[in-house]
Enzyme design. Structure first.
Site, PDB file in Angstrom:
ATOM      1  N   ASP A 534       0.847  -1.194   0.000  1.00  0.00           N
ATOM      2  CA  ASP A 534       0.000   0.000   0.000  1.00  0.00           C
ATOM      3  C   ASP A 534       0.881   1.242   0.000  1.00  0.00           C
ATOM      4  O   ASP A 534       2.087   1.170   0.262  1.00  0.00           O
ATOM      5  CB  ASP A 534      -0.932  -0.014   1.226  1.00  0.00           C
ATOM      6  CG  ASP A 534      -0.160  -0.142   2.522  1.00  0.00           C
ATOM      7  OD1 ASP A 534       0.504   0.829   2.906  1.00  0.00           O
ATOM      8  OD2 ASP A 534      -0.185  -1.223   3.156  1.00  0.00           O
ATOM      9  N   GLU A 614      23.257 -21.894 -18.012  1.00  0.00           N
ATOM     10  CA  GLU A 614      22.259 -21.070 -17.297  1.00  0.00           C
ATOM     11  C   GLU A 614      22.936 -19.859 -16.654  1.00  0.00           C
ATOM     12  O   GLU A 614      22.395 -18.748 -16.648  1.00  0.00           O
ATOM     13  CB  GLU A 614      21.530 -21.908 -16.247  1.00  0.00           C
ATOM     14  CG  GLU A 614      20.489 -22.843 -16.862  1.00  0.00           C
ATOM     15  CD  GLU A 614      19.860 -23.793 -15.843  1.00  0.00           C
ATOM     16  OE1 GLU A 614      18.672 -24.104 -15.981  1.00  0.00           O
ATOM     17  OE2 GLU A 614      20.574 -24.237 -14.901  1.00  0.00           O
TER      18      GLU A 614
END
Ligand code: GLA
Length: 737
Positions: A534, A614
């Protein structure tokens, strides 16, 4: 001047670059709401309101002979209570004589430069925007209650903020039972509501519903803004799209329990009231005392994209503070999903070494580093390093990590205490528990009483002690259970209704002291993922961990929903392992990175398990991220497709502020055999500009926006693409000028 008072008609008009907000002090002293929407001049808009006898809607006493005048049908800025407006109200109180009525009439108003402030609460600040403030004072002389309505106008941002201050102007005690921050009336039109509901691991799922007659309530009573309903709501035209239709946004700058009530009334008018959750709220106001509500941010825009852009801008520029507001955020590696509680210094160092090799910048040690913390049942409250796991303490670990060229970050959950902790054994009364009742447990932990001064002092000493003693540049501040059994052992019984809000006043004070004392530390908020996502938290922590769900396919929807109100830079997003730990789904590393790069980027997996190729891919990802971070964080986000479950792909576009660069991202969630190619119209480019799209084609912004772009065929498990779009005619243009 963005605030105008027209004395003859009693109009008060707030104007931003593109919007206007009209109110009127009518002949009887009531503060009417007339209009909020696109700029409309300075006329007295009360001509729109035709009144007539509305039967069961009564009339104020002095107007008893005018049966057309009723508070029950009149749009208002902040309602009275108990005197005949039977709709959702803005405020409720018990007066010292036991009456529960008040009818507020205009007393005075003030217009001033700058932004009003709200003591002890986070709010939008004036960042050189030359905000102006209007305060309207309303009074009820029988109840002796004054309401001071504060409005700040941010002209260039197209933002208006509101908050209320309730003053006990009489000699007796007033008990506030409800004190909302803002009431917004939409007297005409037909509206949809878009709200953001969810659960742990699936936060801020957008849901759009037409308003029906009755009251829609969006709320949290969990002592946190919550995973279930975000304190942000959009009201939009029934046919509003990303690009068209009137859209209103209301966002509460608050992290505790909240409530928004939206009523479509008998006369087809909409009233939206947003503020604190009044369920357990009861605030004692002695003579002369004031209560300040949290703030609501309002905006009105044409289309959902423009509305989001306005909220993104105000959050980035006027809510987030400190040195991390703009510029680069460190690419971090968090050990949580790599090790959970099961780690040793050695294991962490191996991961950190790999983290340094692949080019990340910050190693974050998550939960489990302190004494007696081998699972989530014990240890919270005793913030001293576990010497079994970290024999040389944090000093030695940090030193070694720093010597690899990485910064160090630490996880804490300061508002909590485990029953099995020295802190709880010493101060059982510091936890929120109701007398004579065994409390609800969650993760076997209790919540500290942040309304208590000793608790705030203890936590300040503890956290500042850690930050002073160790070389820590980042804190992940977690909060892992809802608040129940709300009872403070330090307050009398009559004041227990104040505890939920006093909790947040305490927390905000603590946070304020810490961010002031340690301006170079980056704080990341967290609450079981995004359970306290928020604008209140963003005032202290520039980013918040968006969700404990790190599956990129789930994240598409979570981040899409979050993006309606909150900017990409606020969303903590990490590449994690495949198969994903929350959903078991397998996805390519490239897709995980595509999705995580849409927020504040990092990694959260055991890097030592990666193959050589990777690792090479990750190095490339980090290089790309550094290139695109400015345009993702500072630029404009366009949602080019929806992210709902029925869509077979999700596409979004980030455009740099000067429109010289863009990043087009797609994730295909359901590849179709022989499916039609995916075609999309871009947005936000300069129509006259010439752009290279992924080095593959070159065409004008106009062509890309009007005719569109067709993606190459993407097949396989959740394939994705990130396509860089660069303007190529800039140099040429500069040369010509
Ligand atoms: C919460 C957080 C996670 C992790 C754990 C640790 O669930 O959201 O990221 O920090 O706590 O217990």
């Amino acid at each position: 001047m963005s605030i105008r008072y027209v004395k003859e008609s009693g109009q008060l008009i707030l104007e931003t670059a593109g919007t206007a907000y009209h109110m009127k002090i009518d002949g009887h002293g009531y503060l009417q709401h007339l209009y909020y929407g696109a700029g409309t001049g300075h006329e007295d808009l009360s001509y729109m309101y035709r009144t007539y006898d509305r039967g069961f809607s009564g009339n104020p006493y002095e107007l008893r002979d005018d049966r057309t005048y009723s508070l029950d049908s009149m749009p208002q800025e902040y309602t009275s209570f108990g005197v005949g407006d039977f709709r959702v109200n803005s405020i409720a109180a018990s007066c010292s004589d036991g009456s529960r009525c008040a009818e507020f009439r205009y007393m005075s108003h003030e217009i001033s430069e700058g932004k009003y402030s709200i003591p002890g609460l986070p709010s939008v600040y004036d960042n050189g925007d030359t905000a102006e403030t209007l305060t309207v004072n309303l009074m009820d002389n029988a109840a002796n209650i004054m309401v001071r309505l504060h409005y700040a106008v941010f002209e260039e941002l197209d933002i208006i903020t509101r908050a209320a201050e309730i003053v006990n102007a009489g000699p007796g005690t007033v008990w506030l039972r409800k004190a909302s921050s803002a009431c917004l009336e939409l007297p005409f039109g037909r509206w949809d509501m878009i709200h953001f509901h969810g659960r742990h691991c699936m936060e801020r799922q957008p849901e759009r519903v037409p308003l029906f007659h009755g009251i829609h309530t969006l709320s949290s009573g969990r002592g946190m803004s919550g995973h279930q309903h975000n304190p942000f709501v959009i009201l939009c035209d029934r046919d509003a799209t990303e690009d068209s239709g009137t859209c209103y946004g209301m966002m509460l700058v608050y992290s505790g329990s909240h409530r928004t009530e939206i009523e479509l009334d008998q006369f087809d008018c909409v009233r939206a009231v947003m503020g604190l959750n009044d369920d357990r709220f009861r605030w004692e106001l002695g003579p002369g005392e004031s209560f300040h509500t949290p703030e609501v941010i309002l905006s009105c825009a044409e289309g959902l994209t423009q509305l989001s852009h306005r909220f993104h801008r105000v959050i980035r520029n006027n809510i987030v503070r400190g040195r991390f507001r703009y510029g680069h955020r460190p690419v971090l590696v968090n050990n949580w999903e790599a090790t959970y509680f099961d780690f040793t210094e050695e294991k962490l160092l191996v991961i950190a070494r790999r983290a340094a090799e692949i080019g990340t910048e910050l190693f974050v040690l998550d939960d489990g580093w302190f004494r007696n913390r081998n699972d989530d049942n014990a240890g919270l409250g005793d913030w001293a390093p576990d010497e079994n796991k970290l024999p040389g303490g944090l000093e030695s670990l940090i030193e070694k990590i720093k010597s690899m060229g990485l910064d160090f970050g630490l996880w804490i959950e300061p508002e909590m205490v485990s029953e099995d902790s020295d802190l709880y054994r010493a101060h059982p009364d510091w936890a929120l528990t109701a007398p004579g009742r065994a409390p609800m447990m969650a993760r076997n932990q209790l919540v500290l009483d942040m309304s208590r001064r000793e608790v705030i002092e203890y936590l300040y000493e503890t956290i500042s002690g850690l930050l002073e003693r160790y070389d820590i540049s980042y804190i992940k501040w977690d909060f892992n259970r809802p608040i129940s059994d709300i009872y403070s052992h330090s307050l009398p019984s009559a004041r227990q209704g104040e505890v939920p809000h006093r909790y947040y006043l305490g927390l905000y004070e603590l946070y304020e002291r810490l961010v002031t004392a340690f301006p170079d530390v980056l704080f990341e908020g967290c609450a079981g993922g995004g359970g306290r996502f928020d604008a209140g938290m963003l005032f202290y922590s520039p980013q918040i961990w968006c969700s404990d769900n790190t599956d990129p396919v789930s994240r598409l929807m979570i981040q899409y929903g979050t993006s309606f109100g909150y900017p990409p830079s606020c969303m903590g997003a990490h590449v994690s392992a495949s198969p994903n730990h929350q959903t078991g789904r397998s996805t390519p590393l490239s897709t995980r990175a595509t999705v995580a790069m849409a927020g504040s980027f990092g990694y959260e997996l055991d890097l030592t398990k990666l193959t050589g190729s990777e690792c090479e891919e990750i190095k490339e990802q980090i290089r790309l991220h550094r290139k695109i971070e400015p345009l993702v964080h500072e630029g404009l986000l366009y949602r080019l497709s929806s992210a709902d479950e029925s869509s077979r792909f999700v596409i979004w576009e980030n455009v740099s502020p000067d429109r010289s660069e863009a990043l087009l991202s797609i994730v295909v969630t359901d590849p179709k055999a022989n499916g039609a190619p995916v075609h999309i119209k871009l947005k936000g480019l300069d129509p006259a500009g010439v752009y290279s799209v992924g080095g593959e084609i070159e065409c004008t912004g106009m062509a890309l926006m009007q005719s569109g772009y067709t993606f190459e065929r993407l097949t396989g498990d959740y394939p994705s693409r990130q396509i860089l779009i660069r303007r190529t005619d800039m140099k040429e243009k500069d040369d010509k000028q």
